[in-house]
Design an enzyme around this catalytic site. Sequence first.
Site, PDB file in Angstrom:
ATOM      1  N   ARG A 131      56.497  36.037  38.823  1.00 64.14           N
ATOM      2  CA  ARG A 131      55.383  34.955  38.580  1.00 64.14           C
ATOM      3  C   ARG A 131      55.837  34.040  37.387  1.00 64.14           C
ATOM      4  O   ARG A 131      55.980  34.299  36.484  1.00 64.14           O
ATOM      5  CB  ARG A 131      53.888  35.512  38.536  1.00 64.14           C
ATOM      6  N   HIS A 151      50.049  25.924  33.434  1.00 63.66           N
ATOM      7  CA  HIS A 151      49.750  27.024  32.467  1.00 63.66           C
ATOM      8  C   HIS A 151      49.826  26.532  30.941  1.00 63.66           C
ATOM      9  O   HIS A 151      50.471  26.571  30.228  1.00 63.66           O
ATOM     10  CB  HIS A 151      51.038  28.388  32.578  1.00 63.66           C
ATOM     11  N   GLU A 155      44.230  30.425  34.029  1.00 63.31           N
ATOM     12  CA  GLU A 155      43.112  30.577  33.286  1.00 63.31           C
ATOM     13  C   GLU A 155      42.397  29.356  32.637  1.00 63.31           C
ATOM     14  O   GLU A 155      42.490  28.906  31.436  1.00 63.31           O
ATOM     15  CB  GLU A 155      43.610  31.425  32.091  1.00 63.31           C
ATOM     16  N   ASN A 187      43.336  37.651  36.086  1.00 65.81           N
ATOM     17  CA  ASN A 187      44.185  38.307  34.971  1.00 65.81           C
ATOM     18  C   ASN A 187      43.241  39.200  34.081  1.00 65.81           C
ATOM     19  O   ASN A 187      42.039  38.733  33.818  1.00 65.81           O
ATOM     20  CB  ASN A 187      44.539  37.178  34.185  1.00 65.81           C
ATOM     21  N   TYR A 244      42.563  41.612  30.763  1.00 71.26           N
ATOM     22  CA  TYR A 244      43.199  42.484  29.715  1.00 71.26           C
ATOM     23  C   TYR A 244      42.036  42.996  28.878  1.00 71.26           C
ATOM     24  O   TYR A 244      42.320  44.277  28.342  1.00 71.26           O
ATOM     25  CB  TYR A 244      43.495  41.273  28.687  1.00 71.26           C
ATOM     26  N   GLU A 304      47.984  38.998  35.976  1.00 67.38           N
ATOM     27  CA  GLU A 304      48.414  39.416  34.666  1.00 67.38           C
ATOM     28  C   GLU A 304      47.678  40.622  34.251  1.00 67.38           C
ATOM     29  O   GLU A 304      46.515  40.651  34.412  1.00 67.38           O
ATOM     30  CB  GLU A 304      48.244  38.439  33.461  1.00 67.38           C
TER      31      GLU A 304
HETATM   32  O1  IFM Z   1      50.237  35.354  26.833  1.00 70.01           O
HETATM   33  C1  IFM Z   1      49.157  34.908  27.470  1.00 70.01           C
HETATM   34  C2  IFM Z   1      49.231  34.352  28.753  1.00 70.01           C
HETATM   35  O2  IFM Z   1      49.782  32.991  28.582  1.00 70.01           O
HETATM   36  C3  IFM Z   1      47.939  33.867  29.696  1.00 70.01           C
HETATM   37  N1  IFM Z   1      47.177  35.111  29.725  1.00 70.01           N
HETATM   38  C4  IFM Z   1      46.977  35.942  28.705  1.00 70.01           C
HETATM   39  C5  IFM Z   1      48.382  36.320  27.856  1.00 70.01           C
HETATM   40  C6  IFM Z   1      48.196  36.935  26.624  1.00 70.01           C
HETATM   41  O3  IFM Z   1      47.323  36.443  25.695  1.00 70.01           O
END
Ligand code: IFM
Length: 435
Positions: A78, A122, A167, A293, A295, A347
């Site tokens: 990706r 992005h 995002e 995504n 985290y 992600e």
């Molecule tokens: O590095 C970033 C990415 O560009 C977008 N999502 C979160 C990642 C980590 O912060």
Amino acid sequence: MTQSTHFPADFTWGVATSAFQIEGAWATDGKGPSIWDTFCSKPGNIKDASDGTVACDHYHRYREDVGLIASLGVDAYRFSIAWARVQPTGKGAWNEAGFAFYDRLLSELEAKNIKAHVTLYHWDLPQGLQDDGGWLNRDTAHRFADYAAEVARRFGNRVATIATHNEPWCTANLGYGNAQFAPGVANAKQAIQVSHHLLLSHGLAMSAMRAAKVSAALGIVLNQWTADPATDSQADRDMAELEYARSVQWFMDPIFKGRYPELALRAHGADAPVVHDSDMGIICQRIDFLGCNYYFRSWCSAANPPLPAPGKHGFTDMGWEIYPQGLTELLLKLNAEYDLPPIYITENGMANPDEAGAPDHARIAFVRSHLEALQSAMQAGVNVQGYFLWSLLDNFEWNSGYAKRFGIIHVDYATQQRTPKESAHWYRELITSQR
Ligand code: IFM
């Protein structure tokens, strides 16, 4: 993860990057400047005072990098296209040399049998469009649709998926809400209007790409989390409900239900966006996949000072709480709330202060625990088609510069030497064991 827990045979294993974070070559072969070039040039914006002019020099080293991707045994890669590379000012003539780079990259991936998953935006808006008002200007949404149509026309039958945005929550809230990201504006009302224009641009781009009748699956990538109240108090529970409405539902409801969430709209009050009559019909159209995504979770404490997140599994180098079960909870919640298309985890990963050659056990534990959480969601019926580890390489981590390392491959920025970390070897073995 135990060897007995298998993902489906056709599950897609991948790694992810984005253009500004790795390409460098910021003004090469006719590329125009983006808002991140401008943002980096202002002292104080980037913690280590760095920029993206060279980054990982991927523009010149893409062959080596595709070789590294292939050595991981992944199915898919990706990456994003830098709009200003293929259309230097975001409007008008196309830059053939810019398209030629992505053509070479795609050919290299095809030669190694690696599927391309492309993101159109992005965060690196051509500066020329920023000069016309950026995402606050409704017209930018139309410029984005033109760009999307052109990429689809050229590459739409060579790539597996095309995502409109990565995002958009960040573009709106960090770019226009608190000035942490380009273009560096701190204005809550503008951030909300920008989020609407981003959604509108997504819808316009979807229609434009559909008209090109391409084989690629078309969708969008959202950063998402659950919002957990710190205590059972009404104040914390209200805060969590509002946080979820303002972040996750704010983007999901327009796409899947054709309206903004009532709770968030009420909270925005006079800052609510200007929405034209036809906008919701444009935004609410079928997408072929949803990129998620994940985290961390959002921890909501109305106390002063706020109660800290428990961090039972620790925190990453970004200070983000490690909370794998949040991924299961998020996917189950989304599945219950919306009529979802197939999902890709586009992600997931962690920043670690890695030295070249030093073991990165923490990253392995992070990915393993999140894959277990993902599997729980899939066993409970959520249709997830793939997982992309963020990131292939250490790279430019936005306003943190090069200080935060997300890669499973270490990059020595002085020499551009790439060294696979232990997590890269572990990921390759995991994928092999899943075949
Ligand atoms: O590095 C970033 C990415 O560009 C977008 N999502 C979160 C990642 C980590 O912060």
